[in-house]
Design a protein around this motif. Structure first.
Motif, mmCIF file in Angstrom:
data_model
loop_
_atom_site.group_PDB
_atom_site.id
_atom_site.type_symbol
_atom_site.label_atom_id
_atom_site.label_comp_id
_atom_site.label_asym_id
_atom_site.label_seq_id
_atom_site.Cartn_x
_atom_site.Cartn_y
_atom_site.Cartn_z
ATOM 1 N N ASP A 52 -12.857 15.755 44.253
ATOM 2 C CA ASP A 52 -13.040 14.586 43.382
ATOM 3 C C ASP A 52 -11.711 13.923 43.020
ATOM 4 O OD1 ASP A 52 -15.782 14.867 43.398
ATOM 5 O OD2 ASP A 52 -15.891 15.821 41.420
ATOM 6 N N VAL A 53 -10.705 14.728 42.720
ATOM 7 C CA VAL A 53 -9.411 14.196 42.302
ATOM 8 C C VAL A 53 -8.695 13.479 43.446
ATOM 9 C CG1 VAL A 53 -7.089 14.891 41.541
ATOM 10 C CG2 VAL A 53 -9.092 15.842 40.425
ATOM 11 N N THR A 54 -8.864 13.975 44.659
ATOM 12 C CA THR A 54 -8.141 13.407 45.802
ATOM 13 C C THR A 54 -8.946 12.370 46.577
ATOM 14 O OG1 THR A 54 -8.846 15.225 47.238
ATOM 15 C CG2 THR A 54 -6.744 15.485 46.073
ATOM 16 N N ARG A 55 -10.204 12.170 46.213
ATOM 17 C CA ARG A 55 -11.058 11.201 46.924
ATOM 18 C C ARG A 55 -10.423 9.805 46.873
ATOM 19 N NH1 ARG A 55 -15.700 12.158 44.603
ATOM 20 N NH2 ARG A 55 -16.263 13.654 46.212
ATOM 21 N N ASP A 115 -1.108 22.576 56.447
ATOM 22 C CA ASP A 115 -2.164 23.500 56.858
ATOM 23 C C ASP A 115 -2.423 24.612 55.837
ATOM 24 O OD1 ASP A 115 0.266 24.740 57.241
ATOM 25 O OD2 ASP A 115 -0.296 25.674 59.144
ATOM 26 N N VAL A 116 -2.289 24.346 54.548
ATOM 27 C CA VAL A 116 -2.521 25.351 53.515
ATOM 28 C C VAL A 116 -4.018 25.619 53.412
ATOM 29 C CG1 VAL A 116 -2.255 25.911 51.073
ATOM 30 C CG2 VAL A 116 -0.482 24.592 52.236
ATOM 31 N N ALA A 117 -4.402 26.869 53.626
ATOM 32 C CA ALA A 117 -5.822 27.249 53.571
ATOM 33 C C ALA A 117 -6.315 27.267 52.133
ATOM 34 C CB ALA A 117 -6.008 28.622 54.201
ATOM 35 N N GLU A 118 -7.591 26.975 51.968
ATOM 36 C CA GLU A 118 -8.185 27.020 50.634
ATOM 37 C C GLU A 118 -8.274 28.476 50.175
ATOM 38 O OE1 GLU A 118 -11.656 24.472 49.331
ATOM 39 O OE2 GLU A 118 -12.618 26.436 49.487
ATOM 40 N N PRO A 119 -7.767 28.788 48.987
ATOM 41 C CA PRO A 119 -7.860 30.161 48.475
ATOM 42 C C PRO A 119 -9.323 30.584 48.313
ATOM 43 C CG PRO A 119 -6.253 28.908 47.224
ATOM 44 C CD PRO A 119 -6.979 27.934 48.101
ATOM 45 N N ASP A 120 -9.584 31.880 48.475
ATOM 46 C CA ASP A 120 -10.951 32.405 48.413
ATOM 47 C C ASP A 120 -11.646 32.114 47.081
ATOM 48 O OD1 ASP A 120 -10.723 33.443 50.978
ATOM 49 O OD2 ASP A 120 -10.023 35.406 50.261
ATOM 50 N N PHE A 121 -10.903 32.099 45.991
ATOM 51 C CA PHE A 121 -11.499 31.919 44.662
ATOM 52 C C PHE A 121 -11.848 30.473 44.332
ATOM 53 C CE2 PHE A 121 -6.910 31.682 44.111
ATOM 54 C CZ PHE A 121 -6.757 30.526 43.362
ATOM 55 N N PHE A 122 -11.394 29.522 45.120
ATOM 56 C CA PHE A 122 -11.649 28.107 44.819
ATOM 57 C C PHE A 122 -13.142 27.811 44.676
ATOM 58 C CE2 PHE A 122 -8.182 24.768 45.457
ATOM 59 C CZ PHE A 122 -7.231 25.547 44.822
ATOM 60 N N GLY A 123 -13.931 28.280 45.611
ATOM 61 C CA GLY A 123 -15.374 28.041 45.556
ATOM 62 C C GLY A 123 -16.018 28.677 44.337
ATOM 63 N N ASP A 124 -15.597 29.892 43.976
ATOM 64 C CA ASP A 124 -16.164 30.595 42.816
ATOM 65 C C ASP A 124 -15.931 29.829 41.519
ATOM 66 O OD1 ASP A 124 -16.928 32.625 44.515
ATOM 67 O OD2 ASP A 124 -15.191 33.891 44.061
ATOM 68 N N LEU A 125 -14.794 29.163 41.426
ATOM 69 C CA LEU A 125 -14.441 28.414 40.214
ATOM 70 C C LEU A 125 -14.744 26.916 40.325
ATOM 71 C CD1 LEU A 125 -11.003 30.134 39.498
ATOM 72 C CD2 LEU A 125 -13.201 30.593 38.400
ATOM 73 N N ASN A 126 -15.375 26.526 41.432
ATOM 74 C CA ASN A 126 -15.674 25.119 41.729
ATOM 75 C C ASN A 126 -14.417 24.264 41.821
ATOM 76 O OD1 ASN A 126 -18.487 25.449 41.915
ATOM 77 N ND2 ASN A 126 -18.686 25.318 39.688
ATOM 78 N N LEU A 127 -13.282 24.893 42.080
ATOM 79 C CA LEU A 127 -12.043 24.139 42.229
ATOM 80 C C LEU A 127 -12.054 23.308 43.505
ATOM 81 C CD1 LEU A 127 -9.427 26.744 40.979
ATOM 82 C CD2 LEU A 127 -10.280 24.719 39.790
ATOM 83 N N LEU A 134 -2.868 15.016 49.618
ATOM 84 C CA LEU A 134 -2.634 15.701 48.350
ATOM 85 C C LEU A 134 -3.249 17.095 48.257
ATOM 86 C CD1 LEU A 134 -3.261 12.676 45.974
ATOM 87 C CD2 LEU A 134 -1.061 13.669 46.631
ATOM 88 N N VAL A 135 -4.254 17.386 49.066
ATOM 89 C CA VAL A 135 -4.971 18.654 48.967
ATOM 90 C C VAL A 135 -4.030 19.864 49.030
ATOM 91 C CG1 VAL A 135 -6.733 20.116 50.043
ATOM 92 C CG2 VAL A 135 -7.156 17.670 49.743
#
Length: 112
Positions: free
Chosen positions: A38-41, A20-32, A48-49
């Motif tokens: 894409d990497v985990t598709r 249940d690790v939440a996505e960090p706030d900066f992920f969207g800003d950096l397109n991470l 893996l996320v």
């Protein structure tokens, strides 16, 4: 000599991450978020996320991870070089598929 626990984590306390690790706030800003998607598709069953979202707990964990990747680098480089060589060779012949891919069986005789 230190005991081996996992390739990505120096000690059991460092990981693996919870599901249940939440996505960090900066992920969207950096397109991470897009990079991770894409990497985990296609590998959803491995969950893996969380590995991409988990912060390492300290400098020692970062150094350990760098050491692991430094140790693995020659293998990745040699595989990429071999693929590139096979691909170039196959493009010069009548086949358009690299021999390394087309002839993966050791029983098959490669025309390359």
């Amino acid at each position: 000599m230190q005991a081996f626990h996992r390739i990505l984590f120096e000690s059991p306390a460092d990981g693996p991450p919870r599901a249940d690790v939440a996505e960090p706030d900066f992920f969207g800003d950096l397109n991470l978020d897009q990079v991770v998607a894409d990497v985990t598709r296609g590998y959803d069953e491995y969950n893996l996320v969380p590995f991409f979202r988990t912060n390492l707990p300290g400098e020692g964990a970062v150094v350990y991870r760098h050491d692991v990747f430094r140790d693995l680098e020659p293998f990745a480089t040699s595989n990429a070089t071999r693929y590139r060589t096979e691909f170039r060779h196959s493009r010069s012949g009548p086949h358009s598929i690299p021999c390394a891919i087309a002839f993966t069986s050791t029983a098959a005789q490669s025309p390359c």
